[in-house]
Design an enzyme around this catalytic site. Structure first.
Site, PDB file in Angstrom:
ATOM      1  CG  HIS A  98      -2.141  -0.915   1.127  1.00 23.13           C
ATOM      2  ND1 HIS A  98      -2.584  -1.396  -0.019  1.00 23.13           N
ATOM      3  CD2 HIS A  98      -2.708  -1.534   2.163  1.00 23.13           C
ATOM      4  CE1 HIS A  98      -3.484  -2.446   0.170  1.00 23.13           C
ATOM      5  NE2 HIS A  98      -3.867  -2.589   1.572  1.00 23.13           N
ATOM      6  CG  HIS A 168      -7.900  -0.023   2.268  1.00 23.70           C
ATOM      7  ND1 HIS A 168      -8.296  -1.006   3.192  1.00 23.70           N
ATOM      8  CD2 HIS A 168      -7.167  -0.996   1.489  1.00 23.70           C
ATOM      9  CE1 HIS A 168      -7.699  -1.848   3.415  1.00 23.70           C
ATOM     10  NE2 HIS A 168      -6.956  -2.216   2.422  1.00 23.70           N
ATOM     11  CB  SER A 169     -14.050   2.506   2.339  1.00 20.85           C
ATOM     12  OG  SER A 169     -14.162   3.997   2.276  1.00 20.85           O
ATOM     13  CE1 TYR A 170     -10.729  -3.664   6.183  1.00 21.65           C
ATOM     14  CE2 TYR A 170      -9.957  -1.511   6.555  1.00 21.65           C
ATOM     15  CZ  TYR A 170      -9.592  -2.735   6.480  1.00 21.65           C
ATOM     16  OH  TYR A 170      -8.426  -3.149   6.149  1.00 21.65           O
ATOM     17  CD  GLN A 273      -6.639  -7.819  -2.648  1.00 21.31           C
ATOM     18  OE1 GLN A 273      -6.189  -8.118  -3.791  1.00 21.31           O
ATOM     19  NE2 GLN A 273      -6.103  -8.697  -1.758  1.00 21.31           N
ATOM     20  CD  GLU A 301      -8.451  -3.384  -0.675  1.00 17.72           C
ATOM     21  OE1 GLU A 301      -7.289  -3.181  -0.846  1.00 17.72           O
ATOM     22  OE2 GLU A 301      -8.665  -4.209   0.238  1.00 17.72           O
TER      23      GLU A 301
END
Ligand code: BGC
Length: 334
Positions: A98, A168-170, A273, A301
């Site tokens: 990253h 990269h939000s969850y 991803q 992602e």
């Protein structure tokens, strides 16, 4: 748009901006150009922190804009135009993950433009930063359109470089703290995924999803096969793999029976991803009250394939002077 002081990072004032419409309310911060909160139908659908210190402490890239190259680059090495480059080895001292030690997730972004429905950030990433060649100028725009969050990326370079940006939000469409992602139904229009080795580096082989726990084409609960006897799932402790889209639309969706919310994903990227928060155990509660637990949420992602700089068979990730990198990704809430 409502803007307030969020704290100080790297001697710089950091702000949080909240905007939206009658359907969706979004908060983003300058620290890492991160999504802090996304509320739809009174449900918090993204894991975030109440204050800046949560983000500074964070090691899981929550809500952030990841770059210069999202995911892993094997041994932190690649060659381009006859030159060899060595990147920062920020993962266990052996891999590059990253974007390195201070990737774009931990940089304070400059606000380039604000409108009532969105914000555009700018970042300058100098030649040699974390080992990457070329001065890169990046713009990321977050916009709310009807019931969608739209993220647009643009970048230009003055030297040949590699690039792979993502958010990269969850996501937890059942509501953060209400249920975990194993209960939620994921659909991915992907016929294959990138197989990984023990270090989560792609082997270069794209494996057919059919007949494996990786077949999400007709939609299934994430928890259905996550514990199946499968070497790839064992290596990653769950799903942590890049799926290759098959051209059907939407490219992916996730839904919760409990909240009745579905999120559909549309993107110009070749893959996604899927990381089911397998290592999400940090002592850093979401919104100061919900503990981080394994599988609490899922990072979806949209990006190029991991380690593409070393994988000639994967879609190209090279950006050259005179070219413009673009990405358009839509998260539509229903
Ligand atoms: C990667 C994971 C990693 C996580 C947080 C994901 O994008 O695929 O392997 O643990 O980010 O760093």
């Amino acid at each position: 748009m409502e803007t307030s002081f969020f704290g100080k990072a790297q001697d710089t004032d950091v702000f949080i901006h909240t905007f939206g419409n009658d359907k969706i309310t979004l908060s983003v911060t300058d620290y890492g150009a991160r999504v802090v909160s996304l509320r739809y139908k009174n449900t918090e659908c993204v894991c975030g922190f109440s204050d800046l210190s949560g983000y500074i402490k964070d090691t899981e890239y929550h809500g952030s804009t990841v770059g210069r190259y999202a995911n892993r680059i094997s041994d932190g090495k690649f060659s381009l135009g006859g030159e060899s480059y060595t990147l920062a080895l920020n993962e266990k001292g052996v891999e590059h993950l990253h974007g390195g030690n201070t990737g774009y997730s931990d940089r304070v972004w400059e606000v380039a433009e604000k409108t009532s429905d969105g914000i555009k950030y700018r970042l300058f990433s100098p030649d040699g930063e974390e080992g990457y060649p070329g001065n890169l100028e990046i713009f990321v725009r977050f916009k709310v359109e009807d019931s969608s969050l739209v993220i647009d990326y643009e970048a230009t370079t003055d030297k040949d470089t590699v690039i792979n940006l993502t958010n990269h939000s969850y996501f937890n469409v059942g509501g953060v703290g209400c249920e975990n992602c194993r209960e939620q139904t994921l659909m991915i229009n992907a016929d294959s995924y990138a197989e990984v080795d023990e270090k989560l580096i792609p082997t270069g082989k794209l494996v057919q999803c059919a007949g494996t726990p990786f077949d999400f084409r007709t939609g299934k609960k994430i928890g259905k096969d996550i514990g199946a006897m499968d070497r790839q799932l064992e290596i990653a402790g769950g799903y942590d793999h890049c799926f290759v889209f098959n051209g059907k639309s939407p490219m992916a969706s996730i839904s919760s029976e409990k909240s009745g919310i579905t999120m559909e994903i549309y993107t110009t990227e070749p893959g996604i991803q899927v990381y089911t928060g397998n290592f999400m155990t940090e002592d850093n509660p979401f919104f100061a009250k919900y503990p981080q637990r394994t599988n609490e949420a899922v990072a979806l992602e949209c990006n190029k394939l991991p380690d593409s700089p070393n994988q000639p068979g994967f879609p190209c990730c090279i950006l050259r002077p005179g070219e413009r990198y673009t990405q358009h990704t839509v998260y539509k809430f229903i």
